[in-house]
Write a protein that holds these residues in place. Structure first.
Motif, short mmCIF file in Angstrom:
data_model
loop_
_atom_site.label_atom_id
_atom_site.label_comp_id
_atom_site.label_asym_id
_atom_site.label_seq_id
_atom_site.Cartn_x
_atom_site.Cartn_y
_atom_site.Cartn_z
N VAL A 74 26.40 1.11 23.54
CA VAL A 74 27.28 1.91 22.67
C VAL A 74 27.68 1.10 21.45
N THR A 75 28.00 -0.17 21.65
CA THR A 75 28.39 -1.03 20.53
C THR A 75 27.25 -1.18 19.54
N ALA A 76 26.04 -1.40 20.06
CA ALA A 76 24.87 -1.54 19.18
C ALA A 76 24.61 -0.25 18.40
N THR A 77 24.75 0.89 19.09
CA THR A 77 24.53 2.17 18.41
C THR A 77 25.55 2.39 17.31
N LEU A 78 26.82 2.06 17.59
CA LEU A 78 27.87 2.22 16.58
C LEU A 78 27.65 1.28 15.40
N LEU A 79 27.20 0.06 15.68
CA LEU A 79 26.91 -0.88 14.60
C LEU A 79 25.78 -0.37 13.72
N VAL A 80 24.73 0.17 14.36
CA VAL A 80 23.62 0.71 13.60
C VAL A 80 24.08 1.91 12.77
N ALA A 81 24.88 2.78 13.39
CA ALA A 81 25.30 4.02 12.73
C ALA A 81 26.25 3.77 11.57
N TYR A 82 27.15 2.78 11.70
CA TYR A 82 28.24 2.67 10.73
C TYR A 82 28.34 1.33 10.00
N VAL A 83 27.57 0.33 10.41
CA VAL A 83 27.69 -0.98 9.76
C VAL A 83 26.38 -1.45 9.16
N TRP A 84 25.34 -1.51 9.95
CA TRP A 84 24.05 -2.04 9.51
C TRP A 84 23.42 -1.16 8.44
N GLY A 125 23.17 11.39 14.58
CA GLY A 125 22.65 11.68 13.26
C GLY A 125 22.65 10.45 12.37
N GLU A 126 23.76 9.72 12.39
CA GLU A 126 23.87 8.51 11.57
C GLU A 126 22.85 7.46 11.99
N ALA A 127 22.75 7.23 13.30
CA ALA A 127 21.82 6.21 13.81
C ALA A 127 20.37 6.61 13.56
N THR A 128 20.07 7.89 13.74
CA THR A 128 18.69 8.35 13.56
C THR A 128 18.22 8.12 12.13
N THR A 129 19.07 8.45 11.16
CA THR A 129 18.66 8.28 9.77
C THR A 129 18.57 6.80 9.38
#
Length: 345
Positions: A31-41, A196-200
């Motif tokens: 979950v942390t990795a997904t959130l980082l990808v979606a909103y930080v990276w 959606g954020e992580a996919t894009t």
């Protein structure tokens, strides 16, 4: 005997606790990795040509953003709106066909191509996108024009026509998102928060090209050069965000419920073999929009104007002719005329 019985379950309980701890840790990390990808990276951006094969690419600044567009030809104005994930390069075959009798403005709306928005919180909903189109037309001095729109931005064109009927001469819609109907799987994924954020963010050029190729029946028209020309601006951070944000904030019911109020003559074009937006919607739009005409292009896909430019350009030129022959719709405001078999590929 009693002591041995009491001690036997202990290893099992320890194993269960350890397994649960591992699972919780794994899920937390995932979950942390997904959130980082979606909103930080932020993935790297690609590089490509901004000029493409277009004539005279330009920029104009407004309160909303800096619009990238082209202006070609002289005559009654036409504004071309690319579909989602595309930019004005998509009209490279359309512009020359219309510019002989018209001033053709092809514009990247916010989220498309090389236009940049000034507000990081730009909503990309119908109100914001319609307002952006209004600002663009005002900035380039076009108080009234015919609008040609493809796919996702077909909803923007219809919303614009509903809100500003005095600004619209005619509307040509190519496989538009207009009906409040179920979206395809890719668009539904864009609507899911985080996903959606992580996919894009995780989309690569290869994945993008693989997905976009489904919009063509004649795959030879979707060359590697064309694919990279589309990918380069889409890889920008703002456009990746717009990809999910416009779909998530798109309320098609606002367009659908007011289709009967469209007063501008309307042409609906659809590829017979469209697998992105179902072709059955063409007939429904034809019946719902007063005085509209439907043309189905045999053997063409979702990017119908690229898949069969000759057929589409002929229909557009006839419909947008400054002095056309009178059109006599059939039935409840819709005349559906598939092309003759000779034009099929």
């Amino acid at each position: 005997m009693t002591q041995e019985t009491d001690q036997q379950p202990r290893p099992r309980r320890r194993w269960a606790r350890r397994t649960l701890t591992v699972l919780v840790t794994f899920l937390t990390l995932a979950v942390t990795a997904t959130l980082l990808v979606a909103y930080v990276w932020q993935p790297p951006e690609a590089h490509g040509s901004r000029t493409s094969q277009l004539s005279d690419p330009r920029y104009v600044d407004t309160a909303v953003g800096r619009f990238h567009y082209s202006r070609t030809g002289e005559g009654p104005p036409i504004v071309l709106l690319p579909g989602g994930t595309l930019w004005i390069h998509t009209y490279r075959d359309t512009i020359p066909a219309l510019a002989g009798d018209h001033t053709v403005y092809a514009v990247d709306l916010p989220g498309n191509g090389y236009t940049t928005v000034h507000d990081d919180d730009f909503a990309y909903d119908l109100q914001a996108m319609t307002g952006a189109l209004t600002e663009f037309m005002d900035a380039v001095g076009v108080p009234r024009a015919s609008i040609v729109a493809h796919s996702l931005n077909g909803a923007v064109a219809l919303s614009f026509a509903q809100q500003h009927p005095d600004w619209v001469d005619r509307i040509a819609l190519m496989a538009p998102l207009a009906l409040d109907a179920p979206l395809n799987l890719n668009l539904r994924l864009m609507r899911i928060p985080v996903i959606g954020e992580a996919t894009t963010k995780l989309m690569t050029e290869d994945l993008f090209v693989s997905g976009l190729s489904a919009a063509y029946v004649h795959r030879e028209r979707f060359t590697p050069e064309t694919a990279h020309t589309y990918w380069a601006p889409l890889s920008r951070a703002d456009n990746r965000k717009a990809m999910w944000k416009q779909v998530r904030n798109l309320d098609l019911s606002l367009v659908d419920r007011h289709l009967g109020q469209i007063s501008a003559p309307t042409l609906v074009l659809w590829g017979e073999r469209d697998t992105v937006v179902a072709p059955w919607q063409a007939g429904v739009l034809g019946r719902r929009i007063p005085g509209s005409t439907v043309r189905v292009i045999p053997g063409a896909g979702h990017n119908v104007h690229e898949d069969d430019p000759a057929a589409v350009n002929a229909h557009l030129a006839a419909f947008l002719d400054p002095a056309p022959e009178p059109v006599h719709p059939v039935g409840q405001g819709a005349a559906e005329h598939p092309l003759p078999a000779a034009n099929a590929r």
